[in-house]
Design an enzyme around this catalytic site. Structure first.
Site, PDB file in Angstrom:
ATOM      1  N   TYR A  59     -77.459 -60.283  26.993  1.00  0.00           N
ATOM      2  CA  TYR A  59     -76.097 -60.123  26.465  1.00  0.00           C
ATOM      3  C   TYR A  59     -75.419 -58.847  26.958  1.00  0.00           C
ATOM      4  CZ  TYR A  59     -78.581 -57.333  22.912  1.00  0.00           C
ATOM      5  OH  TYR A  59     -79.381 -56.435  22.277  1.00  0.00           O
ATOM      6  N   GLU A  60     -76.185 -57.969  27.618  1.00  0.00           N
ATOM      7  CA  GLU A  60     -75.562 -56.776  28.194  1.00  0.00           C
ATOM      8  C   GLU A  60     -74.931 -57.071  29.548  1.00  0.00           C
ATOM      9  OE1 GLU A  60     -77.973 -53.039  27.783  1.00  0.00           O
ATOM     10  OE2 GLU A  60     -79.424 -54.439  26.982  1.00  0.00           O
ATOM     11  N   SER A  69     -87.394 -52.372  19.999  1.00  0.00           N
ATOM     12  CA  SER A  69     -86.825 -51.306  19.175  1.00  0.00           C
ATOM     13  C   SER A  69     -87.658 -51.127  17.907  1.00  0.00           C
ATOM     14  CB  SER A  69     -85.393 -51.663  18.796  1.00  0.00           C
ATOM     15  OG  SER A  69     -85.287 -53.028  18.485  1.00  0.00           O
ATOM     16  N   HIS A 113     -82.255 -48.508  22.459  1.00  0.00           N
ATOM     17  CA  HIS A 113     -82.969 -49.236  23.508  1.00  0.00           C
ATOM     18  C   HIS A 113     -83.160 -48.419  24.785  1.00  0.00           C
ATOM     19  CE1 HIS A 113     -81.802 -53.095  21.326  1.00  0.00           C
ATOM     20  NE2 HIS A 113     -83.102 -53.180  21.463  1.00  0.00           N
ATOM     21  N   HIS A 143     -81.135 -56.516  27.859  1.00  0.00           N
ATOM     22  CA  HIS A 143     -80.929 -57.867  27.314  1.00  0.00           C
ATOM     23  C   HIS A 143     -79.900 -58.627  28.142  1.00  0.00           C
ATOM     24  CE1 HIS A 143     -82.646 -55.602  23.952  1.00  0.00           C
ATOM     25  NE2 HIS A 143     -83.116 -56.769  23.524  1.00  0.00           N
ATOM     26  N   HIS A 149     -76.948 -55.520  11.612  1.00  0.00           N
ATOM     27  CA  HIS A 149     -77.834 -54.898  12.599  1.00  0.00           C
ATOM     28  C   HIS A 149     -78.650 -53.780  11.934  1.00  0.00           C
ATOM     29  CE1 HIS A 149     -79.327 -53.650  16.473  1.00  0.00           C
ATOM     30  NE2 HIS A 149     -78.735 -52.473  16.411  1.00  0.00           N
ATOM     31  N   SER A 159     -84.653 -61.962  23.301  1.00  0.00           N
ATOM     32  CA  SER A 159     -85.416 -61.269  24.360  1.00  0.00           C
ATOM     33  C   SER A 159     -86.714 -62.024  24.626  1.00  0.00           C
ATOM     34  CB  SER A 159     -85.729 -59.832  23.922  1.00  0.00           C
ATOM     35  OG  SER A 159     -86.653 -59.822  22.861  1.00  0.00           O
ATOM     36  N   ASN A 208     -85.284 -60.346   9.419  1.00  0.00           N
ATOM     37  CA  ASN A 208     -84.238 -60.893   8.513  1.00  0.00           C
ATOM     38  C   ASN A 208     -84.379 -62.408   8.439  1.00  0.00           C
ATOM     39  OD1 ASN A 208     -83.134 -60.364  11.457  1.00  0.00           O
ATOM     40  ND2 ASN A 208     -82.090 -62.193  10.682  1.00  0.00           N
ATOM     41  N   ALA A 225     -87.836 -58.064  17.894  1.00  0.00           N
ATOM     42  CA  ALA A 225     -87.338 -58.301  16.538  1.00  0.00           C
ATOM     43  C   ALA A 225     -86.737 -59.706  16.538  1.00  0.00           C
ATOM     44  CB  ALA A 225     -86.274 -57.277  16.176  1.00  0.00           C
TER      45      ALA A 225
HETATM   46  N1  HPA Z   1     -81.022 -63.783  15.450  1.00  0.00           N
HETATM   47  C1  HPA Z   1     -81.142 -63.414  16.743  1.00  0.00           C
HETATM   48  N2  HPA Z   1     -81.750 -62.298  17.127  1.00  0.00           N
HETATM   49  C2  HPA Z   1     -82.276 -61.509  16.179  1.00  0.00           C
HETATM   50  C3  HPA Z   1     -82.181 -61.825  14.818  1.00  0.00           C
HETATM   51  C4  HPA Z   1     -81.529 -63.021  14.435  1.00  0.00           C
HETATM   52  O1  HPA Z   1     -81.408 -63.377  13.246  1.00  0.00           O
HETATM   53  N3  HPA Z   1     -82.821 -60.818  14.143  1.00  0.00           N
HETATM   54  C5  HPA Z   1     -83.268 -59.936  15.064  1.00  0.00           C
HETATM   55  N4  HPA Z   1     -82.953 -60.351  16.307  1.00  0.00           N
END
Ligand code: HPA
Length: 271
Positions: free
Chosen positions: A86-87, A31, A62, A84, A242, A207, A230, A114
């Site tokens: 988690y989907e 993304s 996505h 992903h 997010h 991922s 982050n 990310a």
């Molecule tokens: N944790 C898990 N997945 C992520 C994070 C995170 O802090 N930031 C972006 N994807």
């Protein structure tokens, strides 16, 4: 290492423009990295929805498609977006686009994602090239075989050397470190983040490792990059959002896009 062929019955109806394309390099753009595609000359687009056998994403931002393109004359296949774990997809389904891309014979696969940074020396907004990973999902796209293939050097040392040198010449802060893949979808607790640091991880995300494992099983070289969006939970005293992750990703995207562009225009080293 010997490369077993992808199963040919898996994608019964691949649109001809995609099936007939011979990319030199395949890229999975996470993304926010759409700006890389803008630097390329597009030849065709095929939505994932037009390829029976590929899982579809439901996450905003996505939506997936393949883009066939050239950059400085080099044919590239971009996979824009991914699904992903988690989907609710299986690890094997998640790696389907890699099996399809690998069947077209690229010399390398570049993955982007990310991730949250766990390393106090790697700041949000900077990039980390993966030197290795921890698969903490307890599953693999290779359940069902092939078994027992080697995973050392999964992130190809000769590709890493090229990117390291290019980044050095551009004075880009390109870190290298270990990516921990967790199932998600929730972000980590501070205790989980302490555990990940103890395990030797520098960044955490949801991922990439299934794709790298699948590519390795098929003998395709991999390089992978995490946009550190982050601080992971508890590293600093602020909650995660997010929106913050998406916003930081957008700003950092152009830095990696331009590094990839230079590397691909120059040509990656032979395997
Ligand atoms: N944790 C898990 N997945 C992520 C994070 C995170 O802090 N930031 C972006 N994807």
């Amino acid at each position: 290492m010997s490369a077993p062929s992808p199963r040919t019955d898996e994608f019964p109806q691949v649109p001809a423009e995609l099936a007939d394309f011979r990319p030199r390099v395949a890229l999975v753009l996470g993304s926010g990295l759409g700006s890389f595609a803008d630097a390329c000359d597009r030849i065709f687009e095929v939505p994932y929805a037009d390829v029976p056998g590929l899982p579809q994403s439901k996450v905003p931002g996505h939506a997936g498609k393949f883009v066939g393109a050239t950059l400085g004359g080099v044919p590239l296949l971009l996979a824009m977006g991914r699904v992903h774990y988690y989907e609710g997809h299986t690890a094997r389904q998640i790696a389907a686009h890699v099996r399809l891309m690998a069947s077209l014979g690229p010399d390398a696969l570049i993955l982007t994602n990310a991730a949250g940074t766990l390393n106090p020396e790697f700041s949000p907004g900077e990039w980390m090239m993966l030197s290795d990973h921890l698969n903490l999902t307890a599953v693999s796209p290779m359940f069902g075989g092939p078994n027992f293939f080697d995973m050392s050097g999964v992130y190809a040392p000769e590709l890493r050397a090229v990117f390291r040198e290019l980044a050095r010449r551009r004075a880009m802060d390109l870190h290298e470190g270990v990516y921990a893949c967790v199932p998600g979808p929730q972000y980590e607790t501070p205790a989980e983040v302490r555990m990940l640091r103890t395990l030797g991880a520098d960044a955490v995300g949801m991922s990439t490792v299934f794709e790298a494992i699948q590519a390795r099983a098929l003998g395709v070289r991999v390089a992978a990059f995490s946009c550190l969006t982050n601080w992971a939970a508890g590293v600093i005293d602020a909650p995660l959002s997010h929106e913050e992750v998406m916003e930081t990703g957008k700003h950092a995207a152009s830095v990696l896009s331009s590094l990839l562009e230079e590397a691909l225009r120059r040509g990656l080293p032979e395997s």
